[in-house]
Each structure stands twice: as structure tokens, then as C-alpha cells.
Design an enzyme around this catalytic site. Structure first.
Site, PDB file in Angstrom:
ATOM      1  N   CYS A 137      -6.366 -13.126  -3.097  1.00 43.27           N
ATOM      2  CA  CYS A 137      -7.723 -14.133  -2.657  1.00 43.27           C
ATOM      3  C   CYS A 137      -7.485 -14.480  -0.875  1.00 43.27           C
ATOM      4  CB  CYS A 137      -7.979 -15.234  -2.820  1.00 43.27           C
ATOM      5  SG  CYS A 137      -8.844 -15.128  -4.587  1.00 43.27           S
ATOM      6  N   GLU A 197       5.547 -25.190  -6.561  1.00 44.81           N
ATOM      7  CA  GLU A 197       5.314 -26.931  -5.799  1.00 44.81           C
ATOM      8  C   GLU A 197       4.343 -26.493  -6.812  1.00 44.81           C
ATOM      9  OE1 GLU A 197       3.632 -24.221  -1.823  1.00 44.81           O
ATOM     10  OE2 GLU A 197       2.180 -25.897  -2.174  1.00 44.81           O
ATOM     11  N   CYS A 224      -6.111 -17.831   0.844  1.00 43.04           N
ATOM     12  CA  CYS A 224      -5.405 -18.924   0.257  1.00 43.04           C
ATOM     13  C   CYS A 224      -3.875 -18.673   0.230  1.00 43.04           C
ATOM     14  CB  CYS A 224      -5.683 -18.354  -1.577  1.00 43.04           C
ATOM     15  SG  CYS A 224      -3.888 -19.345  -2.298  1.00 43.04           S
ATOM     16  N   CYS A 272      -0.740 -30.943 -10.860  1.00 40.98           N
ATOM     17  CA  CYS A 272      -1.561 -29.975 -10.148  1.00 40.98           C
ATOM     18  C   CYS A 272       0.132 -28.862 -10.017  1.00 40.98           C
ATOM     19  CB  CYS A 272      -2.113 -29.411  -9.673  1.00 40.98           C
ATOM     20  SG  CYS A 272      -2.284 -28.269  -8.707  1.00 40.98           S
TER      21      CYS A 272
HETATM   22  N1  SAH Z   1      -4.985 -18.549  -9.781  1.00 40.46           N
HETATM   23  C1  SAH Z   1      -5.934 -19.425 -10.299  1.00 40.46           C
HETATM   24  C2  SAH Z   1      -5.572 -21.058  -9.935  1.00 40.46           C
HETATM   25  C3  SAH Z   1      -5.140 -21.031  -8.391  1.00 40.46           C
HETATM   26  S1  SAH Z   1      -5.923 -21.525  -6.680  1.00 40.46           S
HETATM   27  C4  SAH Z   1      -7.635 -19.505  -9.049  1.00 40.46           C
HETATM   28  O1  SAH Z   1      -8.319 -18.496  -8.668  1.00 40.46           O
HETATM   29  O2  SAH Z   1      -8.587 -19.784  -9.986  1.00 40.46           O
HETATM   30  C5  SAH Z   1      -6.548 -23.082  -7.214  1.00 40.46           C
HETATM   31  C6  SAH Z   1      -7.489 -23.081  -6.987  1.00 40.46           C
HETATM   32  O3  SAH Z   1      -7.877 -23.040  -5.189  1.00 40.46           O
HETATM   33  C7  SAH Z   1      -9.095 -21.496  -6.219  1.00 40.46           C
HETATM   34  O4  SAH Z   1     -10.159 -21.925  -6.891  1.00 40.46           O
HETATM   35  C8  SAH Z   1      -8.878 -21.362  -5.306  1.00 40.46           C
HETATM   36  O5  SAH Z   1      -9.585 -20.292  -5.305  1.00 40.46           O
HETATM   37  C9  SAH Z   1      -8.512 -22.098  -4.590  1.00 40.46           C
HETATM   38  N2  SAH Z   1      -8.209 -22.205  -3.383  1.00 40.46           N
HETATM   39  C10 SAH Z   1      -7.046 -21.604  -2.905  1.00 40.46           C
HETATM   40  N3  SAH Z   1      -6.523 -21.547  -1.214  1.00 40.46           N
HETATM   41  C11 SAH Z   1      -7.632 -22.422  -1.352  1.00 40.46           C
HETATM   42  C12 SAH Z   1      -7.613 -22.676   0.107  1.00 40.46           C
HETATM   43  N4  SAH Z   1      -6.886 -22.399   1.599  1.00 40.46           N
HETATM   44  N5  SAH Z   1      -8.974 -23.708   0.132  1.00 40.46           N
HETATM   45  C13 SAH Z   1      -9.653 -24.150  -0.575  1.00 40.46           C
HETATM   46  N6  SAH Z   1      -9.613 -23.633  -1.735  1.00 40.46           N
HETATM   47  C14 SAH Z   1      -8.361 -23.093  -2.039  1.00 40.46           C
END
Ligand code: SAH
Length: 357
Positions: free
Chosen positions: A127, A103, A130, A116
Site C-alpha cells: 500500500c 511493533e 504505509c 494493536c
Molecule cells: N494489512 C492490514 C492491517 C494493517 S494496516 C490492512 O491493510 O488492513 C492497518 C490500517 O492502517 C489499514 O487500514 C491501513 O490501510 C492503515 N494505514 C496504513 N498506513 C497508514 C497511514 N500512513 N495513515 C493512515 N492509515 C494507514
């Protein structure tokens, strides 16, 4: 033919959209073609954004046929599109040549259009908040697959992209060589020519690769997903924190700043009762202050499969105020596309679940 050209193959065909102009020249030279043909082909692919070799009308039919025989022109096809009624944000689900899905998001800001993109199919980082990582990583994306998310959205909207953020599904620094090549192609003056300063790469903090990236001396913005200011807390929500300590991360960020002159952005997803207390803000300020980092606060986007909740708005503001008391430069991320599946990986995930049942 050099090694890179051998490697950049998909189903035995050359992935020509992942090649630099120099490499296209080399390829064409190997076919006995004149060097200016390479420039024409590169221009069709990366400036005119054509979707097939057939459209390259200033090439002979024979050359177009040869290209189609030897090469693949990676183009993503739109599987789904969600459009926000509130702010025009568009979230697209794209099918890759092997039918895996990724996506990408199109966002309109006052200063221009921002895209993005995803860097992997799924993600191995785990994480806890996520949605992209729930089923792990399927595979890395090629440079062409990253580029074409931008090209396809540009064509769909008929407008130029000014900013690109690698903040979709995947960990870009876990796909290092492809990301680097993607950056070079995207910012190439013979292609879309996006300024390096308008490109942000976000990482959960793979320390050796932050250092490697620093040594490339690019002018891109590095965003670090910090989300907690102590190792103990960070380990609760981000498995990568078991591998690298915050101290090591801060040293790597300082090194990045030294090598490139660029300020790091810290991303901090605020999760109610987990990392939103005054004490957390104080610890965070102590990390960000010496690096002169900018902090981007993101109220956590609730994911169906996870139980994390956003703090209420007043708690988010209180956290921001506390950081400002320490003279930290901080913004609350504007939430775009609230009415569509906002959180990373949710659109792909809902598609996957529907098609499994
Ligand atoms: N792997 C990379 C990029 C992808 S995630 C990273 O970790 O930075 C992009 C951003 O969105 C990251 O800061 C991640 O921690 C955040 N993110 C992921 N899921 C999220 C959620 N449910 N709510 C808020 N931020 C989120």
C-alpha cells in the site's frame, strides 16, 4: 504425535505457546505424564503469563527440565518504548527470538485497554501510504509471537487488556493459518479469554481468505481497508486492488455478514487530493449503505518516505457530513499517540535505519 505438533517448531524445539490445550495434553501424554499437568502448563503460559519454564513452580524439576529441553517458550523482549505525554499511548518495539523486530501499541480508552499487534515482519502488500511495507515482507509471525505482544504489554502495564486489534504491521489474511490459531488461543476460556467480539482483524482485502474466514463463523469484527470507492482510484494506492475488484470485495463482505451476522467496518484513510472529494464520499456511501457498514475515517498519517498529506480538519468534517447525509454510520478515528511515531511501521523502520548506518 500429530502433524500440527511436528510443524509448530522453532529451531527444532516445539513452540508450546502456539499449541492448544488439547495439543499440550497430547504432547504430555506422549511423554507419559498425567493429563492434568497439561492444564497446569497451559495455565502458566496463557493465564499467569510466565516468561520461563522455571517459574512453573507446581511442576517437578524434572518436568521443567524436560520442557526446557524439548520446547521453546516464545517471549518477546522490549527493545524500545515510546510513551505519549498526551494520552498514555505506548508503542513498543519488540525483538522476536530471531532478533527480527515488530511493533505493538497499548492504548487506553474509556471502555478499557486496547492493544494493536503486528501479524508479520514487514508486509508484502505494498500500500503506497504505509510505512510497514517499504522493504517488503520478511516473514510471517507465529501464533505465539502474536500472543506474546499482548502478554508482554499486559505484564508491562499490570492491567488487563479488553480489546485487541490486528492492525499493526502485516496482512493477517496473508498469514491465515497462524492468525486463525492465534484467534482461537486468545479467545480460549482457559487463556486470556478475550471475547471474540472484542477482537478486530483488519485486511486489505484478500477475497478468498475473507470467504474462508466467514466459513469459520467466528464473532470477531472484520475491518476492510477500503481507502477508495472505485477500482481505478484504489489501484493507484493499493496494489491488491489489481487482483480483486471492489465488486468481488463487496460480495465477499456480504458473505461474511451473512455467515456471521457481524457488520463489517470499512477503514478509509483520507488523503488530501486523492480520495477526499464529495464525489468520493458519494461513491463510498453507495458501497457502505447496502452492507450497513460502519465507516472509520482516518486522516492519513504522513510517512517520511511518502508524499501523502492529510486533508485539513474542515475537509475531514465535510467528508463525514456528506456520508451522514446518506445515513452512513461514520466515525473519525481518535488519533492517539500523535507525539510518538504514530504511523504503522515507523518505529521499526527508524530503528532499522539507525542500525544500518
Ligand atoms: N494489512 C492490514 C492491517 C494493517 S494496516 C490492512 O491493510 O488492513 C492497518 C490500517 O492502517 C489499514 O487500514 C491501513 O490501510 C492503515 N494505514 C496504513 N498506513 C497508514 C497511514 N500512513 N495513515 C493512515 N492509515 C494507514
Amino acid at each position: 504425535m500429530n502433524e500440527e505438533l511436528q510443524i509448530r517448531r522453532i529451531n527444532d524445539k516445539i513452540d508450546i505457546k502456539s499449541l492448544t490445550l488439547e495439543e499440550v495434553k497430547e504432547l504430555l501424554a506422549g511423554w507419559g505424564e498425567k493429563s492434568f499437568r497439561a492444564g497446569q502448563i497451559y495455565d502458566w503460559i496463557h493465564k499467569k503469563l510466565v516468561r520461563s519454564f522455571d517459574e512453573m513452580s507446581n511442576l517437578s524439576v524434572a518436568l521443567r527440565e524436560k520442557l526446557a529441553r524439548e520446547c521453546i517458550l516464545v517471549t518477546l523482549s522490549q527493545e524500545r518504548l515510546q510513551e505519549s505525554k498526551l494520552d498514555g499511548t505506548k508503542k513498543a518495539l519488540f525483538a522476536l527470538p530471531d532478533r527480527n523486530m515488530v511493533e505493538s501499541v497499548w492504548m487506553k480508552y474509556e471502555h478499557g485497554n486496547s492493544v494493536c499487534i503486528s501479524s508479520q515482519v514487514g508486509c508484502a502488500m505494498g500500500c503506497r501510504f504505509c510505512a510497514s511495507t517499504i522493504d517488503g515482507k520478511v516473514r510471517d509471525l507465529t501464533p505465539s509471537e502474536m500472543l506474546d505482544q499482548i502478554y508482554a504489554l499486559t505484564l508491562m502495564n499490570g492491567e488487563r487488556v479488553s480489546n485487541v486489534v490486528v492492525m499493526g504491521t502485516g496482512e493477517p489474511l496473508d498469514n491465515y493459518d497462524n492468525i486463525l490459531r492465534f484467534i482461537r488461543l486468545l479467545t480460549d476460556e482457559n487463556g486470556l479469554n478475550i471475547s471474540q467480539r472484542n477482537l478486530t482483524v483488519s485486511t486489505c482485502g484478500i477475497v478468498p481468505n475473507i470467504r474462508r474466514l466467514a466459513d469459520e463463523k467466528l464473532q470477531i469484527t472484520l475491518a476492510l481497508s477500503l481507502h477508495a470507492a472505485t477500482d481505478e482510484k484504489r489501484r493507484e494506492i493499493m496494489p491488491i486492488a489489481n487482483k480483486y475488484s471492489i465488486r468481488e470485495l463487496m460480495d465477499a463482505c456480504a458473505y461474511y455478514h451473512e455467515q456471521t451476522g457481524r457488520r463489517i467496518t470499512f477503514e478509509y484513510s483520507l488523503i488530501a487530493g486523492v480520495n477526499d472529494r464529495g464525489e468520493d464520499a458519494k461513491n463510498l456511501a453507495h458501497l457502505a449503505g447496502p452492507l450497513n457498514s460502519h465507516i472509520n475515517l482516518i486522516p492519513v498519517n504522513p510517512v517520511r518516505e511518502r508524499s501523502f498529506k492529510q486533508p485539513d480538519h474542515s475537509a475531514v468534517l465535510a467528508f463525514k457530513n456528506k456520508l451522514e447525509k446518506y445515513h452512513i454510520n461514520v466515525t473519525i478515528r481518535r488519533e492517539l499517540g500523535r507525539d510518538i511515531d504514530g504511523a504503522c511501521g515507523q518505529l521499526r523502520r527508524s530503528y532499522k535505519l539507525e542500525n544500518e548506518t
